[in-house]
Scaffold this motif. Sequence first.
Motif, PDB file in Angstrom:
ATOM      1  N   MET A   1       0.692  -1.414   0.377  1.00  0.00           N
ATOM      2  CA  MET A   1      -0.152   0.333  -0.315  1.00  0.00           C
ATOM      3  C   MET A   1       0.653   1.430   0.012  1.00  0.00           C
ATOM      4  O   MET A   1       0.677   2.293  -0.337  1.00  0.00           O
ATOM      5  CB  MET A   1      -0.959   0.090   1.408  1.00  0.00           C
ATOM      6  CG  MET A   1      -2.102  -1.127   0.744  1.00  0.00           C
ATOM      7  SD  MET A   1      -3.676  -1.018   2.039  1.00  0.00           S
ATOM      8  CE  MET A   1      -2.793  -1.034   3.985  1.00  0.00           C
ATOM      9  N   MET A   2       2.110   1.171   0.630  1.00  0.00           N
ATOM     10  CA  MET A   2       2.764   2.493   1.040  1.00  0.00           C
ATOM     11  C   MET A   2       3.513   2.556  -0.785  1.00  0.00           C
ATOM     12  O   MET A   2       3.381   4.044  -1.303  1.00  0.00           O
ATOM     13  CB  MET A   2       4.315   2.348   1.826  1.00  0.00           C
ATOM     14  CG  MET A   2       3.744   1.847   3.395  1.00  0.00           C
ATOM     15  SD  MET A   2       4.722   1.579   4.532  1.00  0.00           S
ATOM     16  CE  MET A   2       4.175   1.399   5.174  1.00  0.00           C
ATOM     17  N   ARG A   3       3.912   1.458  -1.158  1.00  0.00           N
ATOM     18  CA  ARG A   3       4.514   1.527  -2.387  1.00  0.00           C
ATOM     19  C   ARG A   3       2.872   1.899  -3.581  1.00  0.00           C
ATOM     20  O   ARG A   3       3.618   2.855  -4.144  1.00  0.00           O
ATOM     21  CB  ARG A   3       4.598   0.270  -3.342  1.00  0.00           C
ATOM     22  CG  ARG A   3       6.534  -0.265  -2.471  1.00  0.00           C
ATOM     23  CD  ARG A   3       6.347  -1.407  -3.008  1.00  0.00           C
ATOM     24  NE  ARG A   3       7.011  -1.244  -4.349  1.00  0.00           N
ATOM     25  CZ  ARG A   3       6.906  -2.156  -5.057  1.00  0.00           C
ATOM     26  NH1 ARG A   3       6.566  -3.316  -4.828  1.00  0.00           N
ATOM     27  NH2 ARG A   3       7.284  -2.046  -6.702  1.00  0.00           N
ATOM     28  N   HIS A   4       1.772   2.019  -3.361  1.00  0.00           N
ATOM     29  CA  HIS A   4       1.289   2.232  -4.496  1.00  0.00           C
ATOM     30  C   HIS A   4       0.772   3.609  -4.232  1.00  0.00           C
ATOM     31  O   HIS A   4       0.421   4.272  -5.310  1.00  0.00           O
ATOM     32  CB  HIS A   4      -0.231   1.563  -3.999  1.00  0.00           C
ATOM     33  CG  HIS A   4      -1.510   1.554  -4.281  1.00  0.00           C
ATOM     34  ND1 HIS A   4      -1.947   1.131  -6.062  1.00  0.00           N
ATOM     35  CD2 HIS A   4      -2.835   2.193  -4.266  1.00  0.00           C
ATOM     36  CE1 HIS A   4      -2.560   1.974  -6.035  1.00  0.00           C
ATOM     37  NE2 HIS A   4      -3.382   2.259  -5.901  1.00  0.00           N
ATOM     38  N   PHE A   5       0.232   3.973  -2.847  1.00  0.00           N
ATOM     39  CA  PHE A   5       0.526   5.280  -2.649  1.00  0.00           C
ATOM     40  C   PHE A   5       1.213   5.768  -3.281  1.00  0.00           C
ATOM     41  O   PHE A   5       0.907   7.812  -3.271  1.00  0.00           O
ATOM     42  CB  PHE A   5      -0.778   5.609  -1.577  1.00  0.00           C
ATOM     43  CG  PHE A   5      -1.363   5.529  -0.942  1.00  0.00           C
ATOM     44  CD1 PHE A   5      -2.817   5.564  -1.844  1.00  0.00           C
ATOM     45  CD2 PHE A   5      -1.663   3.907  -0.138  1.00  0.00           C
ATOM     46  CE1 PHE A   5      -4.241   5.272  -1.601  1.00  0.00           C
ATOM     47  CE2 PHE A   5      -3.306   3.283   0.114  1.00  0.00           C
ATOM     48  CZ  PHE A   5      -4.095   3.429  -0.704  1.00  0.00           C
ATOM     49  N   LYS A   6       2.268   6.116  -3.174  1.00  0.00           N
ATOM     50  CA  LYS A   6       3.754   7.121  -3.300  1.00  0.00           C
ATOM     51  C   LYS A   6       3.856   6.932  -4.773  1.00  0.00           C
ATOM     52  O   LYS A   6       3.927   8.315  -5.406  1.00  0.00           O
ATOM     53  CB  LYS A   6       5.386   6.062  -2.550  1.00  0.00           C
ATOM     54  CG  LYS A   6       6.298   6.927  -3.322  1.00  0.00           C
ATOM     55  CD  LYS A   6       7.668   5.864  -3.313  1.00  0.00           C
ATOM     56  CE  LYS A   6       9.487   6.457  -3.100  1.00  0.00           C
ATOM     57  NZ  LYS A   6       8.668   8.124  -2.807  1.00  0.00           N
ATOM     58  N   SER A   7       3.330   5.864  -5.602  1.00  0.00           N
ATOM     59  CA  SER A   7       3.004   5.469  -6.948  1.00  0.00           C
ATOM     60  C   SER A   7       2.408   6.595  -7.470  1.00  0.00           C
ATOM     61  O   SER A   7       2.379   7.456  -8.409  1.00  0.00           O
ATOM     62  CB  SER A   7       3.313   4.143  -7.814  1.00  0.00           C
ATOM     63  OG  SER A   7       1.912   4.045  -7.341  1.00  0.00           O
TER      64      SER A   7
END
Length: 307
Positions: free
Chosen positions: A279-285
């Motif tokens: 989720m962190m990776r997704h929202f960072k992108s």
Amino acid sequence: MDFRITTSLTPPERDQWDRFVAQSPYGHPFQSYSWGEFQEALTGRDVLYLIGSSGGQWRSVAQIFRRSWPWPLAHLGNYEISCGPVFLDFSDLEETLRYLDQWAARRAVQFHIGPRCGMERYERLQGICRNLNFSPTSDPAELIYGEETLLVDLRPSEEEIYKAIRYTTRYEIRRADRAGVTVRFSNDPEAVDIFFDIYRRQKVRKEVSPIEKRYFILLHKYILSDPESGCIAIAELDGRPLSAAICTMFGGMARYRWGTSDDAFKKTMSGSHFLHWQMMRHFKSAGCDWYDLSGASPSLPRSYFSY
């Protein structure tokens, strides 16, 4: 400052409202227009919109929830401003609260407010409220929303964020990855069914009453159906859901709101750490700068969420 309170906003005003809340240093998604629509549908409360302006510029806004008393006291009500008012500086807040105090004098039996600011400005907020004779909420059970939270800074590189995670948590992330756990992000109604099925079974096992499914159906209708407002993340292994989470997005902040996991996999592969990392990776992108763990107090010992 000039104030007006209305029961509706025009489409351009709705856009301006959300921009103001998102850009204010004291904004919160619980003051977004879509959150008001959700609350009105969920609770049946009326929604009023306060706008304070000076020289044509908006300086403060507040979404006011009203529950009217039955006849013959229908002219009275209980009022709440969740995580607001939203303002530009503290002089605007003080003027707004003074106006609301006078406005509510003949209307409100109870009036709860919850302006948000960092702890470094808390004393100033407390001083303003004390000067206006606002009483602090004395019953902790009445604090509906977490007063503390834990934020993960998503602005560094993925590698830097990953290295900042505790070693044992990184081990669980790698283990889930090697086992073939995958995470998908959905804005479809079927994701609500998957989330609620895991959530309900978990609550039943813990002998805790679950929130009714209608809450999540309406949350999807007004917020989660829009990819720019959030999503439901589901961690799966061989097509079977392990865990799921609901996250909202607003003003560059991704907020983890609800999470659940299948206890059948708890001792072997829960996937929860892997889910949070993805989720962190997704929202960072997606352009978010922060990941909010929503109520996980930073004053707690480093334990489960050690990011």
